[in-house]
Design an enzyme around this catalytic site. Structure first.
Site, PDB file in Angstrom:
ATOM      1  N   ASP A  67      72.842  15.030  79.086  1.00  0.00           N
ATOM      2  CA  ASP A  67      72.737  16.312  79.785  1.00  0.00           C
ATOM      3  C   ASP A  67      72.169  16.146  81.195  1.00  0.00           C
ATOM      4  OD1 ASP A  67      70.265  15.538  78.771  1.00  0.00           O
ATOM      5  OD2 ASP A  67      70.109  17.208  77.378  1.00  0.00           O
ATOM      6  N   ASN A 136      62.015  23.311  69.250  1.00  0.00           N
ATOM      7  CA  ASN A 136      62.786  24.337  68.530  1.00  0.00           C
ATOM      8  C   ASN A 136      63.976  23.725  67.789  1.00  0.00           C
ATOM      9  OD1 ASN A 136      64.436  23.687  70.648  1.00  0.00           O
ATOM     10  ND2 ASN A 136      64.552  25.731  71.533  1.00  0.00           N
ATOM     11  N   HIS A 138      66.193  21.702  69.174  1.00  0.00           N
ATOM     12  CA  HIS A 138      67.383  21.420  69.987  1.00  0.00           C
ATOM     13  C   HIS A 138      67.649  19.916  70.083  1.00  0.00           C
ATOM     14  CE1 HIS A 138      64.903  21.450  73.974  1.00  0.00           C
ATOM     15  NE2 HIS A 138      65.181  20.231  73.678  1.00  0.00           N
ATOM     16  N   GLU A 143      70.838  24.683  72.001  1.00  0.00           N
ATOM     17  CA  GLU A 143      69.693  25.507  71.617  1.00  0.00           C
ATOM     18  C   GLU A 143      69.992  26.257  70.306  1.00  0.00           C
ATOM     19  OE1 GLU A 143      66.975  25.210  73.094  1.00  0.00           O
ATOM     20  OE2 GLU A 143      67.211  24.956  75.255  1.00  0.00           O
TER      21      GLU A 143
HETATM   22  C1  F6R Z   1      67.030  14.990  76.896  1.00  0.00           C
HETATM   23  C2  F6R Z   1      67.428  15.925  75.850  1.00  0.00           C
HETATM   24  C3  F6R Z   1      66.446  16.769  75.117  1.00  0.00           C
HETATM   25  C4  F6R Z   1      65.186  16.019  74.662  1.00  0.00           C
HETATM   26  C5  F6R Z   1      64.250  16.964  73.914  1.00  0.00           C
HETATM   27  C6  F6R Z   1      62.967  16.278  73.510  1.00  0.00           C
HETATM   28  O1  F6R Z   1      68.151  14.315  77.424  1.00  0.00           O
HETATM   29  O2  F6R Z   1      68.583  16.018  75.602  1.00  0.00           O
HETATM   30  O3  F6R Z   1      67.087  17.331  74.002  1.00  0.00           O
HETATM   31  O4  F6R Z   1      65.553  14.953  73.855  1.00  0.00           O
HETATM   32  O5  F6R Z   1      63.948  18.074  74.697  1.00  0.00           O
HETATM   33  O6  F6R Z   1      62.242  15.992  74.662  1.00  0.00           O
HETATM   34  P1  F6R Z   1      60.890  15.129  74.630  1.00  0.00           P
HETATM   35  O7  F6R Z   1      61.309  13.742  74.286  1.00  0.00           O
HETATM   36  O8  F6R Z   1      60.354  15.228  76.020  1.00  0.00           O
HETATM   37  O9  F6R Z   1      60.019  15.743  73.592  1.00  0.00           O
END
Ligand code: F6R
Length: 250
Positions: A67, A136, A138, A143
């Site tokens: 992303d 959450n 995701h 989401e």
């Molecule tokens: C990042 C991504 C997000 C993260 C998620 C967890 O490329 O796709 O889904 O993997 O937000 O983020 P952290 O590792 O910062 O807790």
């Protein structure tokens, strides 16, 4: 699904890096699906270390990232392209033309998403997709409530994701409100999935995702339907799974 429980963040990172390096050694020209965020930083650091020691080469490896924030240039310090250069690509021998991150400045986001889907297809699909998990549930920027059938698409970030990601920006107002993200369909099409989780604040959502029903309300729960998923977490993130009676490897 295989679940590996590591003592702490460092051990979790080392194990995740071991799985990625095994993939690269087994198939040097593999396609790695890569993630950003706090969780994979230690994994990338370990891969860089092994590369520098001469144990690993990415000379033939291709990569596609999950992303990118919409509106951020690749040179913006919080863009995911910048993150990947800074944490991994600038320190290993991967060819720049073999690294792919969605263009946050795309004039036509829909066309950018369609081209990305085609790119993944033209590369022959993703061999190993690395994922983190949001508070959450995701995965990438899929989401709660998002359709499991989506491919790469334009996303409105939820309040909870904006809140979680503001730690990387000077203020909450600076967090972009939109992103481009692979969809659940792209992720589920990967041949193998490696999901990494760390810290007590992920323990509840990890338990929900892997012991609860498969539901759009918890996007990561869809991974229960994938035939080849490895979950690597530290004790803090996995303890609620273990308490719920799920078998884990040490
Ligand atoms: C990042 C991504 C997000 C993260 C998620 C967890 O490329 O796709 O889904 O993997 O937000 O983020 P952290 O590792 O910062 O807790």
């Amino acid at each position: 699904m295989r679940i590996y429980q590591s003592e702490d963040y460092q051990a979790m990172s080392r194990r995740a890096a071991n799985i990625i390096s095994a993939q690269v050694i087994y198939k040097p020209d593999c396609v790695l699906g890569l993630a950003t965020g706090g969780t994979p930083v230690g994994t990338y650091k370990q891969l860089v270390e092994w590369y520098k020691k001469g144990d690993l080469s990415f000379a033939e490896t291709r990569s596609v990232n999950l992303d990118e924030y919409l509106g951020l240039s690749p040179h913006h310090e919080q863009s995911y392209r910048y993150f990947m250069q800074d944490n991994l690509f600038d320190h290993i021998d991967i060819k720049p033309e073999n690294t792919h991150v969605l263009n946050g400045l795309a004039k036509n986001p829909e066309a950018e998403c369609a081209a990305y889907n085609k790119l993944i297809q033209d590369l022959g699909g993703i061999d190993l997709q690395l994922l983190g998990m949001g508070h959450n549930g995701h995965i990438a920027f899929n989401e709660p409530g998002d359709d499991f059938g989506l491919e790469t698409h334009l996303v409105d970030l939820t309040e909870s994701t904006i809140e979680a990601n503001k730690r990387f920006f000077e203020s909450r107002d600076e967090v972009p409100r939109h992103a481009l993200s692979m969809g659940i369909k792209n992720i589920m099409n990967a041949r193998r999935i490696l999901i990494i989780v760390s810290g007590e604040e992920k323990a509840e959502i990890v338990k929900k995702a892997f012991t609860g029903p498969v539901t759009k309300d918890v996007p990561a729960s869809v991974l229960q339907l994938h035939p080849d998923v490895t979950l690597v977490g530290d004790k803090a993130a996995l303890h609620k799974l273990v308490e719920a009676g799920v078998q884990v490897c040490g």
